[in-house]
Design a protein around this motif. Structure first.
Motif, PDB file in Angstrom:
ATOM      1  N   GLN A 134       0.799  -1.213   0.000  1.00  0.00           N
ATOM      2  CA  GLN A 134       0.000   0.000   0.000  1.00  0.00           C
ATOM      3  C   GLN A 134       0.837   1.270   0.000  1.00  0.00           C
ATOM      4  OE1 GLN A 134      -2.677  -0.528   3.291  1.00  0.00           O
ATOM      5  NE2 GLN A 134      -3.432  -2.462   2.518  1.00  0.00           N
ATOM      6  N   LYS A 135       2.125   1.167   0.406  1.00  0.00           N
ATOM      7  CA  LYS A 135       2.936   2.374   0.492  1.00  0.00           C
ATOM      8  C   LYS A 135       4.202   2.304  -0.362  1.00  0.00           C
ATOM      9  CE  LYS A 135       3.124   4.846   4.182  1.00  0.00           C
ATOM     10  NZ  LYS A 135       3.410   5.372   5.532  1.00  0.00           N
ATOM     11  N   GLN A 136       4.968   1.201  -0.256  1.00  0.00           N
ATOM     12  CA  GLN A 136       6.216   1.126  -0.995  1.00  0.00           C
ATOM     13  C   GLN A 136       6.245  -0.056  -1.955  1.00  0.00           C
ATOM     14  OE1 GLN A 136       9.814   1.974   1.232  1.00  0.00           O
ATOM     15  NE2 GLN A 136       8.611   2.768   2.924  1.00  0.00           N
ATOM     16  N   ALA A 137       5.107  -0.632  -2.157  1.00  0.00           N
ATOM     17  CA  ALA A 137       4.805  -1.571  -3.231  1.00  0.00           C
ATOM     18  C   ALA A 137       5.821  -2.651  -3.516  1.00  0.00           C
ATOM     19  CB  ALA A 137       4.443  -0.791  -4.477  1.00  0.00           C
ATOM     20  N   PHE A 138       6.404  -2.581  -4.675  1.00  0.00           N
ATOM     21  CA  PHE A 138       7.010  -3.722  -5.351  1.00  0.00           C
ATOM     22  C   PHE A 138       8.054  -4.461  -4.530  1.00  0.00           C
ATOM     23  CE2 PHE A 138       9.702  -5.875  -8.383  1.00  0.00           C
ATOM     24  CZ  PHE A 138       8.790  -6.421  -9.267  1.00  0.00           C
ATOM     25  N   PHE A 139       9.094  -3.784  -4.114  1.00  0.00           N
ATOM     26  CA  PHE A 139      10.234  -4.490  -3.534  1.00  0.00           C
ATOM     27  C   PHE A 139       9.968  -4.998  -2.117  1.00  0.00           C
ATOM     28  CE2 PHE A 139      12.333  -2.187  -6.980  1.00  0.00           C
ATOM     29  CZ  PHE A 139      13.026  -3.243  -7.566  1.00  0.00           C
ATOM     30  N   LEU A 140       9.153  -4.285  -1.357  1.00  0.00           N
ATOM     31  CA  LEU A 140       8.839  -4.784  -0.023  1.00  0.00           C
ATOM     32  C   LEU A 140       7.884  -5.971  -0.100  1.00  0.00           C
ATOM     33  CD1 LEU A 140       8.632  -1.525   2.089  1.00  0.00           C
ATOM     34  CD2 LEU A 140      10.519  -3.130   1.830  1.00  0.00           C
TER      35      LEU A 140
END
Length: 375
Positions: A134-140
């Motif tokens: 929801q905030k830092q998407a792809f890599f997390l």
């Protein structure tokens, strides 16, 4: 053993790359690729599920329970003559799985059957990762979806810790947003699935203190939340009624009272001292191990509540409080199973999402690798 080290090192490299790229902000530019990421993670889990029977004892239990509840229904499920150590929540899931297996005529422990048994945990894996998008998407998301410990737990071993972890994480997110009634309901759902959810009651209590008592307190708000909390308890009771309330009550007490040992394959303080599968009634300095364990739980609860009060205006603290609580209890208390640290992994990552700190992320990586080796 070489393969174990390989996957552990691979996991560490994945964690390092994901944090580096997330800090650069590239994850925000790749949100359109999230679907591809989740599809790849799903396919990997399906393959892992197909290639492994899982932990034999638990796989056999889930398979037999699914057929039993499909055949007898909830009312005839619990019996003193049949081993069961799960409350009703996950039995509803197994009821569906039992119906699917019988409808499609799947052979016991065939590849489709193994995938079917592991499918709820796999689906909850993906849903849990979605909470990090929801905030830092792809890599997390990638740091969780391709975490070897998470894949091993659900897709290889066939455990269902991700199911109640999803309820705990949703509770924390509701507390962040000040949505108390959904938080009560998600906690009740978690308790219905696994009693270990009760470990997170202090986090819910911290949320109640913040949102009900310390923020614009009024008796109207108090009684509104009291009624909402009681209705969540009532929902838990109603969901248990088809199984027989007395049967469910006995099941909870039986499950909570099981494994009375200093450590149950847990790589924690007690396991470090070589006390694995040693009775919790054995003593150190004349004091039973269980007393030390109870003191550790009490200390963890007090610490969490004090931290919450000290940061009463910080409404993004709940994932960190949950991680601190469950991991502290895991490390220092008795009767800990190796999988009891599992919810702490996602909570640490979620805490990092809201409060980016290299120390939190290092803890996520370290506990993930510890969980992988311990499992």
């Amino acid at each position: 053993m070489l393969f174990i080290h390989f996957f552990a090192i691979s996991g560490a490299l994945i964690f390092a790359v994901c944090r580096t790229e997330a800090e650069r902000g590239r994850g925000k530019l790749m949100k359109n690729h999230l679907l591809l990421l989740f599809c790849a993670a799903g396919v990997l889990r399906i393959l892992a599920a197909a290639l492994s029977q899982g932990f034999g004892t638990d796989t056999a239990c889930f398979a037999s329970w699914a057929d039993r509840i499909f055949t007898l229904g909830p009312g005839g499920f619990y019996s003193p003559d049949v081993f069961t150590d799960y409350p009703p929540g996950y039995m509803y899931v197994l009821w569906v799985l039992g119906a699917v297996r019988n409808l499609l005529g799947m052979e016991y422990y065939s590849v489709p059957h193994l995938i079917l048994l592991k499918l709820p945990a796999i689906a909850c894996d993906l849903a849990c990762a979605g909470k990090c998008s929801q905030k830092q998407a792809f890599f997390l998301c990638a740091a969780y979806l391709f975490n070897p410990a998470v894949i091993l737990n659900s897709s290889v071993w066939g455990q269902v810790d991700s199911v109640f972890t999803l309820a705990v994480v949703f509770m924390c997110l509701c507390l962040i947003r000040g949505k108390m009634y959904p938080a009560y309901l998600s906690f009740a759902v978690g308790v219905l699935i696994k009693p270990q959810t009760l470990l997170f009651a202090p986090v819910l209590l911290a949320g109640i203190i913040d949102h009900v008592f310390l923020t614009d307190f009024s008796w109207q708000k108090f009684f509104k939340n009291l009624i909402q909390g009681l209705s969540a308890v009532a929902a838990l009771v109603l969901a248990s009624m088809p199984f027989g309330l007395l049967n469910v009550w006995k099941q909870y007490f039986s499950t909570v009272g099981s494994y009375p040992y200093a450590a149950v394959n847990a790589c924690n303080l007690w396991g470090l001292f070589g006390l694995n599968w040693i009775s919790q009634d054995e003593t150190f300095l004349g004091i039973p191990y269980r007393i030390f364990g109870t003191a550790a739980i009490a200390a963890a609860i007090v610490l969490v509540l004090l931290l919450s009060l000290r940061n009463k205006r910080d409404h993004e603290k709940y994932p960190f409080l949950g991680a601190l609580l469950v991991l502290s209890i895991y490390v220092f208390s008795v009767r800990m199973h190796e999988r009891y640290m599992y919810p702490g992994l996602l909570l640490l990552l979620l805490a990092y999402v809201y409060k980016p700190s290299k120390h939190i992320y290092l803890c996520y990586g370290a506990f993930s690798i510890l969980h992988f080796y311990n499992t």
